[in-house]
Design a protein around this motif. Structure first.
Motif, PDB file in Angstrom:
ATOM      1  N   LEU A  51       0.832  -1.203   0.000  1.00 54.84           N
ATOM      2  CA  LEU A  51       0.000   0.000   0.000  1.00 54.84           C
ATOM      3  C   LEU A  51       0.866   1.252   0.000  1.00 54.84           C
ATOM      4  O   LEU A  51       0.570   2.230  -0.697  1.00 54.84           O
ATOM      5  CB  LEU A  51      -0.939  -0.003   1.211  1.00 54.84           C
ATOM      6  N   PHE A  54       2.264   1.760  -3.469  1.00 49.33           N
ATOM      7  CA  PHE A  54       1.199   2.284  -4.320  1.00 49.33           C
ATOM      8  C   PHE A  54       1.025   3.792  -4.111  1.00 49.33           C
ATOM      9  O   PHE A  54       0.944   4.568  -5.068  1.00 49.33           O
ATOM     10  CB  PHE A  54      -0.096   1.539  -4.012  1.00 49.33           C
ATOM     11  N   VAL A  55       0.999   4.220  -2.848  1.00 50.46           N
ATOM     12  CA  VAL A  55       0.813   5.643  -2.535  1.00 50.46           C
ATOM     13  C   VAL A  55       2.003   6.467  -3.022  1.00 50.46           C
ATOM     14  O   VAL A  55       1.849   7.513  -3.667  1.00 50.46           O
ATOM     15  CB  VAL A  55       0.602   5.838  -1.018  1.00 50.46           C
ATOM     16  N   ASN A  58       2.186   6.852  -6.861  1.00 49.97           N
ATOM     17  CA  ASN A  58       1.195   7.791  -7.397  1.00 49.97           C
ATOM     18  C   ASN A  58       1.491   9.228  -6.997  1.00 49.97           C
ATOM     19  O   ASN A  58       1.091  10.160  -7.714  1.00 49.97           O
ATOM     20  CB  ASN A  58      -0.208   7.366  -6.960  1.00 49.97           C
ATOM     21  N   LEU A  78      -4.487   4.159 -12.848  1.00 46.09           N
ATOM     22  CA  LEU A  78      -4.782   4.365 -11.429  1.00 46.09           C
ATOM     23  C   LEU A  78      -6.003   3.538 -11.032  1.00 46.09           C
ATOM     24  O   LEU A  78      -6.012   2.883  -9.968  1.00 46.09           O
ATOM     25  CB  LEU A  78      -5.037   5.845 -11.150  1.00 46.09           C
ATOM     26  N   LEU A  79      -7.022   3.522 -11.869  1.00 47.88           N
ATOM     27  CA  LEU A  79      -8.221   2.733 -11.592  1.00 47.88           C
ATOM     28  C   LEU A  79      -7.895   1.236 -11.566  1.00 47.88           C
ATOM     29  O   LEU A  79      -8.299   0.513 -10.646  1.00 47.88           O
ATOM     30  CB  LEU A  79      -9.302   3.025 -12.635  1.00 47.88           C
ATOM     31  N   SER A  81      -4.938  -0.289 -11.150  1.00 48.32           N
ATOM     32  CA  SER A  81      -4.047  -0.649 -10.042  1.00 48.32           C
ATOM     33  C   SER A  81      -4.766  -0.548  -8.696  1.00 48.32           C
ATOM     34  O   SER A  81      -4.436  -1.274  -7.752  1.00 48.32           O
ATOM     35  CB  SER A  81      -2.791   0.235 -10.047  1.00 48.32           C
ATOM     36  N   SER A  82      -5.768   0.340  -8.603  1.00 46.55           N
ATOM     37  CA  SER A  82      -6.557   0.426  -7.366  1.00 46.55           C
ATOM     38  C   SER A  82      -7.350  -0.860  -7.146  1.00 46.55           C
ATOM     39  O   SER A  82      -7.487  -1.326  -6.007  1.00 46.55           O
ATOM     40  CB  SER A  82      -7.513   1.621  -7.430  1.00 46.55           C
ATOM     41  N   VAL A  85      -4.792  -3.363  -5.815  1.00 48.28           N
ATOM     42  CA  VAL A  85      -4.426  -3.098  -4.418  1.00 48.28           C
ATOM     43  C   VAL A  85      -5.573  -3.463  -3.481  1.00 48.28           C
ATOM     44  O   VAL A  85      -5.355  -4.048  -2.406  1.00 48.28           O
ATOM     45  CB  VAL A  85      -4.013  -1.615  -4.240  1.00 48.28           C
ATOM     46  N   LEU A  86      -6.803  -3.142  -3.875  1.00 45.00           N
ATOM     47  CA  LEU A  86      -7.967  -3.493  -3.059  1.00 45.00           C
ATOM     48  C   LEU A  86      -8.097  -5.008  -2.930  1.00 45.00           C
ATOM     49  O   LEU A  86      -8.371  -5.533  -1.834  1.00 45.00           O
ATOM     50  CB  LEU A  86      -9.236  -2.892  -3.675  1.00 45.00           C
ATOM     51  N   THR A 219      -1.000  -7.450  -1.277  1.00 51.04           N
ATOM     52  CA  THR A 219      -1.200  -6.061  -1.720  1.00 51.04           C
ATOM     53  C   THR A 219      -0.029  -5.611  -2.569  1.00 51.04           C
ATOM     54  O   THR A 219      -0.204  -5.061  -3.660  1.00 51.04           O
ATOM     55  CB  THR A 219      -1.352  -5.127  -0.508  1.00 51.04           C
ATOM     56  N   TYR A 223       0.427  -5.949  -6.817  1.00 54.53           N
ATOM     57  CA  TYR A 223       0.601  -4.620  -7.420  1.00 54.53           C
ATOM     58  C   TYR A 223       1.885  -4.557  -8.249  1.00 54.53           C
ATOM     59  O   TYR A 223       1.883  -4.055  -9.385  1.00 54.53           O
ATOM     60  CB  TYR A 223       0.625  -3.550  -6.326  1.00 54.53           C
TER      61      TYR A 223
END
Length: 399
Positions: A51, A54-55, A58, A78-79, A81-82, A85-86, A219, A223
C-alpha cells in the motif's frame, strides 16, 4: 533529466518516511501474517506493505513527474491498479480464494485493455520480417493472459523477506535501462515509470529485507506484478519477437519458478492452484542456506537474467539463438541440481552423464600374458572349458 534524477531520490525518501505509518495501519486493520506450516516467519508480521509503494508511486506520477505521463493512461492505470491493491488488501486481511484473486486481476486487466488501451496489437514473425495485425479476438486473450501470468509469477515468488521486492527492483531497473537505450519508440514514459517504481522499492527494502519489519503482502506482490506486466506491455505495444522475449528473460526467476511449480504439481497430480513448499527459495533453504543467503542467491540469478537480456539486444540473430538455447539448458540443469521437480526428475543431467560416460569409456584389448611353464590365467581356463580356445604357440614339447 536532472530533475527526473532528483525526483527519483525524493521518491526513495518519501517511501522511507511513509512505510512506518503503513506498518502501524496494518496492525489496526488486522493485516497481520501469522506463522503457520507454509510460512517462514516465526512471529506475527504486519503486511500490506505494498500500500505504501502504491501511494508513493502515485505521488510521483500525479505530483512530482506529472508532465511525463499522458492523462488518459494515467487515470486508467490508477483505476486498474486500485482494483489490484484493493484485491490484495482484502486477501491480506480476510484471505481470498485463488479464484477470487484471479477475478480481481482479470478486472484490472480488462480496464487496462479497454480504458488504458494498453494491449498487444501487432506481432512480428521472426526471421521473415512479416507483421501480423492482431484482431481483437486474439489481442484481448493474449493481453489478458500476459497480465495474469506475470502478476501471478511475482506473487508466487513472494516467500522470503525482501525476495519479491528485490527481484522486482532488479527487473524494473533493467527494464528502465533497456527502455531508455533500446526501446525509445514509445518515448520516456515507460523507462521513467520503471525507474520510479524501482525507487519506491529501494525505499521499502530497508524495512523488508531480513529481518523484515513489514511484508509486501499480496497487496504489494500483486501490485508489483501487475505494474511490471503493464509497463512491459506498454513498451511492447507493437510487438516484435525479440522485444517480446526481453521482459520474459528479465523476469526469468519468477517466470521459471511459476512454470516449474505448475509442472511439479501436474507431475504429482495436484491442483495447479494448490500451494506447496517446493518453490525455488524453499529448495535453496533445504540445501542449508539461511534466509538472507537464499535471497542473495536469487538476487544474483536475477542479475544474470538481466545481463543476458541486455546481451540479447546487442547480439546478432545467430548469437541470440545460442544465448537462448544456452540459457534454457542452464536453467534446466540448475533446476535439476536443486530438485525443484523432485529428486528423481533429472532427465537432462542423466542424458549428459550417459553421453560423457559413453564418450570416455574405451574398451581395452583383452590381452593376457603369462610365462611359459606357469599356470594359465583363470579367464583362459574358463574360455577353454567353454569350447573357445585360441591357438597356442608350439613350445617345442610334445602335445
Amino acid at each position: 533529466m536532472f530533475k527526473i534524477i532528483v525526483d527519483l531520490f525524493l521518491l526513495v525518501i518519501i517511501q522511507v518516511a511513509i512505510t512506518p505509518f503503513i506498518r502501524r495501519l496494518a496492525f489496526v486493520l488486522g493485516a497481520v501474517d501469522n506463522p503457520n506450516a507454509r510460512r517462514v516467519n516465526k512471529k506475527p508480521m504486519p503486511t500490506i506493505g505494498g500500500l505504501g509503494i502504491f501511494v508513493t508511486y502515485n505521488i510521483g506520477t500525479f505530483i512530482l513527474l506529472r508532465e511525463q505521463f499522458p492523462t488518459h493512461e494515467l487515470f486508467a492505470l490508477l483505476l486498474a491498479s486500485s482494483v489490484i491493491v484493493l484485491t490484495g488488501m482484502i486477501d491480506d486481511i480476510l484471505e481470498l480464494k485463488p479464484g477470487q484473486k484471479m477475478g480481481g486481476i482479470f478486472i484490472a486487466a480488462m480496464i487496462t485493455y479497454f480504458l488504458a488501451e494498453i494491449r498487444m496489437t501487432e506481432l512480428n514473425i521472426p526471421f521473415t520480417g512479416q507483421t501480423i495485425n492482431l484482431p481483437w479476438y486474439l489481442s484481448l486473450p493474449i493481453t489478458i493472459f500476459w497480465i495474469l501470468a506475470l502478476t501471478n509469477a511475482v506473487n508466487l515468488i513472494d516467500g522470503l523477506d525482501g525476495l519479491a521486492a528485490g527481484v522486482s527492483c532488479i527487473s524494473l531497473l533493467t527494464m528502465g535501462i533497456v527502455g531508455y537505450f533500446f526501446l525509445r519508440n514509445q518515448g520516456l514514459y515507460v523507462p521513467i515509470a520503471c525507474l520510479m517504481l524501482a525507487a519506491c522499492l529501494l525505499g521499502f527494502l530497508p524495512y523488508n529485507f531480513n529481518p523484515a519489519k513489514i511484508f509486501l503482502g499480496d497487496t504489494g506482490a500483486l501490485y508489483l506484478g501487475f505494474m511490471i506486466s503493464v509497463l512491459a506491455l506498454k513498451g511492447l505495444k507493437n510487438v516484435t519477437f525479440i522485444s517480446l522475449l526481453v521482459p520474459v528473460i528479465i523476469l526469468g526467476v519468477p517466470i521459471s519458478d511459476t512454470v516449474y511449480a505448475m509442472i511439479r504439481r501436474k507431475l504429482n497430480k495436484k491442483p495447479i492452484s494448490q500451494a506447496d513448499k517446493h518453490h525455488l527459495h524453499h529448495q535453496l533453504m533445504n540445501l542449508g542456506l539461511t534466509q538472507r543467503q537464499t535471497v542473495l542467491v536469487i538476487y544474483a540469478l536475477s542479475l544474470i537474467f538481466s545481463f543476458v537480456s541486455m546481451l540479447f539486444l546487442l547480439s546478432p540473430i545467430w548469437a541470440m539463438v545460442l544465448l537462448l538455447v544456452g540459457l534454457l539448458i542452464a536453467v534446466e540443469l540448475f533446476v535439476e541440481s536443486i530438485g525443484l521437480l523432485g529428486e528423481k526428475y533429472k532427465p537432462l543431467s542423466h542424458l549428459i552423464n550417459r553421453l560423457v560416460l559413453h564418450s570416455t569409456h574405451t574398451k581395452e584389448p583383452d590381452v593376457e600374458v603369462w610365462h611359459q611353464g606357469e599356470a594359465k590365467p583363470r579367464k583362459w581356463q574358463e574360455r577353454s572349458k567353454g569350447g573357445h580356445k585360441p591357438a597356442e604357440k608350439n613350445s617345442g614339447k610334445k602335445q
